[in-house]
Design a protein around this motif. Structure first.
Motif, PDB file in Angstrom:
ATOM      1  N   LYS A 303       0.929  -1.241   0.045  1.00 25.94           N
ATOM      2  CA  LYS A 303      -0.083  -0.098  -0.255  1.00 25.94           C
ATOM      3  C   LYS A 303       0.809   1.169   0.061  1.00 25.94           C
ATOM      4  O   LYS A 303       2.263   1.035  -0.030  1.00 25.94           O
ATOM      5  N   LYS A 313      -3.117   6.726   3.913  1.00 29.25           N
ATOM      6  CA  LYS A 313      -2.778   5.678   3.119  1.00 29.25           C
ATOM      7  C   LYS A 313      -3.636   5.789   1.873  1.00 29.25           C
ATOM      8  O   LYS A 313      -4.713   5.733   1.853  1.00 29.25           O
ATOM      9  N   GLN A 315      -5.196   2.982  -0.698  1.00 29.80           N
ATOM     10  CA  GLN A 315      -5.419   1.631  -0.638  1.00 29.80           C
ATOM     11  C   GLN A 315      -6.564   1.469  -1.483  1.00 29.80           C
ATOM     12  O   GLN A 315      -7.152   2.144  -2.034  1.00 29.80           O
ATOM     13  N   SER A 331      -7.978   4.532  -6.733  1.00 32.10           N
ATOM     14  CA  SER A 331      -7.258   4.433  -5.530  1.00 32.10           C
ATOM     15  C   SER A 331      -8.164   5.231  -4.772  1.00 32.10           C
ATOM     16  O   SER A 331      -8.352   6.356  -4.936  1.00 32.10           O
ATOM     17  N   GLY A 344      -4.864  -4.113   0.869  1.00 30.46           N
ATOM     18  CA  GLY A 344      -3.781  -3.673   0.112  1.00 30.46           C
ATOM     19  C   GLY A 344      -3.800  -4.282  -1.464  1.00 30.46           C
ATOM     20  O   GLY A 344      -4.762  -4.750  -1.518  1.00 30.46           O
ATOM     21  N   TYR A 345      -2.743  -3.990  -2.012  1.00 33.76           N
ATOM     22  CA  TYR A 345      -2.707  -4.332  -3.448  1.00 33.76           C
ATOM     23  C   TYR A 345      -1.661  -5.658  -3.424  1.00 33.76           C
ATOM     24  O   TYR A 345      -0.666  -5.661  -2.697  1.00 33.76           O
TER      25      TYR A 345
END
Length: 372
Positions: A303, A313, A315, A331, A344-345
Motif C-alpha cells: 500500500k 494511506k 488503498q 485508488s 492492500g494491493y
C-alpha cells in the motif's frame, strides 16, 4: 374622530373588495390532455468517443390546458422503480416536439441519478411540462442504457491553485487556467487535492493562492493571520518546506488547511517489507508520482503511505485487490473515510514494476503498475 373612523372603514372595505376581485381573476390551470412521449430506440450503449453525437431521439405531443399558457419542458430521467425520486433533466425549448440527446448529455444524466457504468441499467423517461410552479407529466418510456465512466475532470466542481511553484510542477506560474486544481467530490463547496512544490528557498518560491473559474476575479488568499482563514484578494500563502501538500478549502466558510504528504510504497511484497518505504518521485512531464522500478512479489501485499506514517494511506476501497499490468484503477485515501478495513494491493506475477500515482483529481485518484 367619527369622520376618521368612517374614512378608515371605507378604506378597509375597499381593500376587501379589491382583494376579492383579484382572487376572482385568478384561474385554475388544469390539463385537458396529457403529453405523450416516445423514443426511437429502446436500448442504447453510450460512447465517450462520440460524446457530442446524438444517441437517441425523443418525440412528444405537448399537453393542452383549459387556458392559454406559456410553459417550459424537459425530459426527466430516473432509475426504474425509483419513481423519479432521484432524477436528472434535459431541457428543450418550448417550441420543440422532438429532440435528440447526445452521448455526453445522456451519460451526465445517468451519472447524476446513480446509474452503474459499463452495465445495462433500466431507465425511465417522461416529459415534464411546467407552468409556473405547476408540473404536468406524460406517460413513462422505458429504455435500457449502458453508460460509461465519466471523465471526473469534467464532472466535479473545482478551484485552481495558481502560484510561483506551478511552472516546476509542469503547469505555468501564476496562471489559474494552467495550474493544479482542487476538486469537490461532494459538489458542496468543500475542495481538496494535492500540489507539489519543488523549492521554497527564494522569497517568492513556494507561494500560491486560490482562484475559481480558471481566472483571477473572485480569487482568495490568506487573511493575513496565517491561521487558515481566507479573504477575497488575500495574501499569497507560502509553503514552509518543499514537498507534496494535501490541501483542503472550504470556499463558503473561507477556511483552508495544508499538510505535507510525501508518499512511498510499503508492504511485505516489497524488498524492504514493512520496515521502510520506497519513496515516489514527482514527474512534471506526466504530472504523476512515480517509482520507476521496484521488485514486487506475489507472496505479500503493498500500500502507499505518507510521511513514513499510517495517518494517510492509498488503498483499495474495501478488499485486497490484484492489479493488472498496464491497467489503471481508482485508488482511495484512507483519511478521506473512503476505505473500509485495511486492504492492500497484490500482483499475480512477481517481477520488477513501474508504479504511478495520479493524484491530480481528488474525486478519482488513479494507480497504475506496469511490469518491466
Amino acid at each position: 374622530m367619527k369622520n376618521l373612523f368612517k374614512i378608515l372603514a371605507l378604506v378597509f372595505t375597499g381593500l376587501i373588495v379589491f382583494s376579492c376581485e383579484k382572487d376572482e381573476d385568478q384561474a385554475v390551470i388544469t390539463e385537458t390532455s396529457a403529453g405523450k412521449l416516445s423514443a426511437d430506440k429502446s436500448a442504447i450503449v453510450l460512447n465517450e468517443l462520440n460524446a457530442n453525437v446524438a444517441v437517441i431521439t425523443f418525440n412528444w405531443t405537448k399537453p393542452t390546458y383549459n387556458i392559454s399558457v406559456v410553459s417550459s419542458q424537459q425530459l426527466e430521467f430516473g432509475i426504474k422503480g425509483d419513481n423519479f425520486k432521484k432524477s436528472a433533466s434535459v431541457d428543450f425549448s418550448n417550441d420543440m416536439t422532438s429532440g435528440p440527446v447526445t452521448n455526453a448529455a445522456m451519460n451526465a444524466a445517468m451519472f447524476s441519478i446513480g446509474a452503474v457504468p459499463d452495465v445495462v441499467n433500466d431507465i425511465e423517461v417522461r416529459l415534464k411540462t411546467s407552468v409556473g410552479s405547476a408540473a404536468f407529466y406524460s406517460n413513462v418510456v422505458a429504455i435500457k442504457v449502458t453508460p460509461y465512466t465519466p471523465n471526473p475532470d469534467l464532472v466535479y466542481p473545482k478551484i485552481n491553485v495558481p502560484g510561483s511553484y506551478a511552472g516546476a510542477a509542469g503547469y505555468a506560474n501564476w496562471t489559474p487556467a494552467n495550474s493544479p486544481n482542487l476538486f469537490s467530490p461532494g459538489k458542496n463547496d468543500e475542495y481538496r487535492g494535492f500540489i507539489w512544490i519543488n523549492t521554497v528557498a527564494g522569497a517568492e518560491d513556494g507561494k500560491y493562492k486560490f482562484a475559481i473559474n480558471q481566472d483571477w476575479p473572485g480569487n482568495k488568499g490568506d487573511d493575513g493571520s496565517n491561521s487558515g482563514k481566507l479573504k477575497a484578494d488575500g495574501d499569497n500563502i507560502k509553503a514552509p518546506a518543499a514537498g507534496t501538500y494535501y490541501i483542503k478549502v472550504n470556499w463558503a466558510a473561507n477556511t483552508y488547511s495544508s499538510v505535507i504528504a510525501n508518499f512511498g510504497v510499503i508492504g511485505d511484497a516489497t524488498p524492504t517489507g514493512w520496515g521502510s518505504d520506497t519513496d515516489f518521485v514527482y514527474n512534471p512531464a506526466t504530472k504523476t508520482f512515480v517509482i520507476n522500478s521496484i521488485a514486487l512479489s506475489t507472496t505479500g501485499v503493498f500500500k502507499f503511505r505518507a510521511n513514513d506514517d499510517w495517518a494517510m494511506k492509498f488503498q483499495p476501497k474495501d478488499a485486497d485487490q490484484t492489479l493488472v499490468s498496464g491497467t489503471a484503477v481508482q485508488s482511495y485515501l484512507s483519511s478521506e473515510n473512503t476505505v473500509t478495513g485495511d486492504p492492500g494491493y497484490k500482483v499475480s506475477e512477481a517481477g520488477n514494476y513501474k508504479i504511478e500515482l495520479d493524484l491530480h483529481n481528488s474525486a478519482y485518484y488513479k494507480l497504475k503498475i506496469t511490469k518491466l
